[in-house]
Design an enzyme around this catalytic site. Structure first.
Site, PDB file in Angstrom:
ATOM      1  N   LYS A  68       1.046  -1.278   0.177  1.00 20.43           N
ATOM      2  CA  LYS A  68      -0.161   0.116  -0.060  1.00 20.43           C
ATOM      3  C   LYS A  68       0.920   1.467   0.013  1.00 20.43           C
ATOM      4  CE  LYS A  68      -3.892  -2.050   2.387  1.00 20.43           C
ATOM      5  NZ  LYS A  68      -4.694  -2.352   3.604  1.00 20.43           N
ATOM      6  N   TYR A 124     -13.199  -2.606  -2.919  1.00 26.90           N
ATOM      7  CA  TYR A 124     -13.577  -2.500  -1.445  1.00 26.90           C
ATOM      8  C   TYR A 124     -15.340  -2.357  -1.543  1.00 26.90           C
ATOM      9  CZ  TYR A 124      -8.692  -1.882   0.497  1.00 26.90           C
ATOM     10  OH  TYR A 124      -7.736  -2.283   0.953  1.00 26.90           O
ATOM     11  N   ASN A 139      -1.769   0.345   7.045  1.00 29.28           N
ATOM     12  CA  ASN A 139      -1.275  -1.095   7.570  1.00 29.28           C
ATOM     13  C   ASN A 139      -0.703  -1.887   6.221  1.00 29.28           C
ATOM     14  OD1 ASN A 139      -3.687  -1.731   6.045  1.00 29.28           O
ATOM     15  ND2 ASN A 139      -4.973  -2.737   7.296  1.00 29.28           N
ATOM     16  N   HIS A 194      -1.944  -5.808   1.708  1.00 31.26           N
ATOM     17  CA  HIS A 194      -3.307  -6.282   1.337  1.00 31.26           C
ATOM     18  C   HIS A 194      -3.156  -7.929   0.922  1.00 31.26           C
ATOM     19  CE1 HIS A 194      -7.335  -7.083  -0.086  1.00 31.26           C
ATOM     20  NE2 HIS A 194      -6.902  -7.461  -1.080  1.00 31.26           N
ATOM     21  N   GLU A 251     -10.309 -10.358  -7.426  1.00 28.71           N
ATOM     22  CA  GLU A 251      -9.316  -9.097  -7.211  1.00 28.71           C
ATOM     23  C   GLU A 251      -8.297  -9.353  -8.213  1.00 28.71           C
ATOM     24  OE1 GLU A 251      -8.203  -9.279  -3.145  1.00 28.71           O
ATOM     25  OE2 GLU A 251     -10.202  -8.711  -2.482  1.00 28.71           O
TER      26      GLU A 251
HETATM   27  P1  TYD Z   1     -10.751  -5.339   5.969  1.00 26.88           P
HETATM   28  O1  TYD Z   1     -10.971  -5.889   4.388  1.00 26.88           O
HETATM   29  O2  TYD Z   1     -11.703  -5.528   6.947  1.00 26.88           O
HETATM   30  O3  TYD Z   1      -9.433  -5.776   6.374  1.00 26.88           O
HETATM   31  P2  TYD Z   1      -8.181  -6.524   5.773  1.00 26.88           P
HETATM   32  O4  TYD Z   1      -7.487  -5.210   4.870  1.00 26.88           O
HETATM   33  O5  TYD Z   1      -7.263  -6.846   6.754  1.00 26.88           O
HETATM   34  O6  TYD Z   1      -8.638  -7.519   4.678  1.00 26.88           O
HETATM   35  O7  TYD Z   1     -10.543  -3.710   5.520  1.00 26.88           O
HETATM   36  C1  TYD Z   1      -9.930  -3.239   4.300  1.00 26.88           C
HETATM   37  C2  TYD Z   1      -9.272  -1.995   4.799  1.00 26.88           C
HETATM   38  O8  TYD Z   1      -9.975  -1.101   5.421  1.00 26.88           O
HETATM   39  C3  TYD Z   1      -8.175  -2.340   5.982  1.00 26.88           C
HETATM   40  O9  TYD Z   1      -7.076  -2.762   5.594  1.00 26.88           O
HETATM   41  C4  TYD Z   1      -8.070  -0.846   6.543  1.00 26.88           C
HETATM   42  C5  TYD Z   1      -9.430  -0.290   6.280  1.00 26.88           C
HETATM   43  N1  TYD Z   1     -10.234  -0.203   7.597  1.00 26.88           N
HETATM   44  C6  TYD Z   1     -10.156   0.715   8.435  1.00 26.88           C
HETATM   45  O10 TYD Z   1      -9.805   1.913   8.082  1.00 26.88           O
HETATM   46  N2  TYD Z   1     -10.992   0.862   9.547  1.00 26.88           N
HETATM   47  C7  TYD Z   1     -11.636  -0.486  10.065  1.00 26.88           C
HETATM   48  O11 TYD Z   1     -12.131  -0.256  11.137  1.00 26.88           O
HETATM   49  C8  TYD Z   1     -11.438  -1.401   9.142  1.00 26.88           C
HETATM   50  C9  TYD Z   1     -12.105  -2.821   9.628  1.00 26.88           C
HETATM   51  C10 TYD Z   1     -10.774  -1.228   8.131  1.00 26.88           C
END
Ligand code: TYD
Length: 137
Positions: free
Chosen positions: A9, A49, A117, A120, A131
């Site tokens: 990311k 998303y 974070n 992905h 995807e």
């Molecule tokens: P998600 O698909 O739930 O998690 P992952 O990336 O672990 O598969 O969420 C997608 C992205 O959305 C996540 O990486 C960061 C963002 N996000 C938030 O900003 N706040 C939140 O509370 C959640 C659940 C996700």
């Protein structure tokens, strides 16, 4: 051979963590089948998303994911979908265990900031197929 879609990311690209993430993938023995640096298009991100459009954090998520270039790619390997998710760690950096990518390189957002974070990975066979075709069509 199982395949998964992954992203490095914009925060990771900005912070110079691309090599670190790719190195972990290579050391684990997964094959990097595709890899491309790009600027995410809003329409593609919205589809990616789609399940989160009603979430209160959705506009922050879009801003984060379009804040700079990111890498998209495809990994292949045995049980790579679940294994890569384990390597990533929990979505919220403060819940990600040390040793995981998020647990080693990300921290909880400041108040009012969105989660950043690093990586992905698809969460199932169905999302991997969806995807990969969405981003590499
Ligand atoms: P998600 O698909 O739930 O998690 P992952 O990336 O672990 O598969 O969420 C997608 C992205 O959305 C996540 O990486 C960061 C963002 N996000 C938030 O900003 N706040 C939140 O509370 C959640 C659940 C996700």
């Amino acid at each position: 051979m199982e395949k998964t879609f992954f992203m490095i990311k914009p925060d990771a690209v900005r912070r110079g963590l691309v090599g670190e993430v790719l190195s972990r993938i290579e050391k684990r023995g997964f094959t990097i089948e595709r890899l491309e640096l790009c600027q995410a298009k809003e329409a593609v991100l919205r589809e990616h998303y789609a399940a989160l459009t009603a979430e209160p954090f959705f506009s922050d998520l879009m801003a984060y994911m379009t804040s700079g270039p990111l890498l998209i790619g495809v990994l292949a390997g045995n049980d790579v979908i679940a294994s890569w998710r384990l390597m990533m760690g929990a979505t919220k950096p403060q819940e990600a265990l040390p040793g995981t990518i998020r647990g080693d390189f990300a921290q909880a957002p400041s108040a009012g900031q969105s989660i950043e974070n690093i990586v992905h990975g698809s969460d199932s066979d169905g999302s991997a197929a969806r995807e990969i075709s969405l981003w590499f069509s």
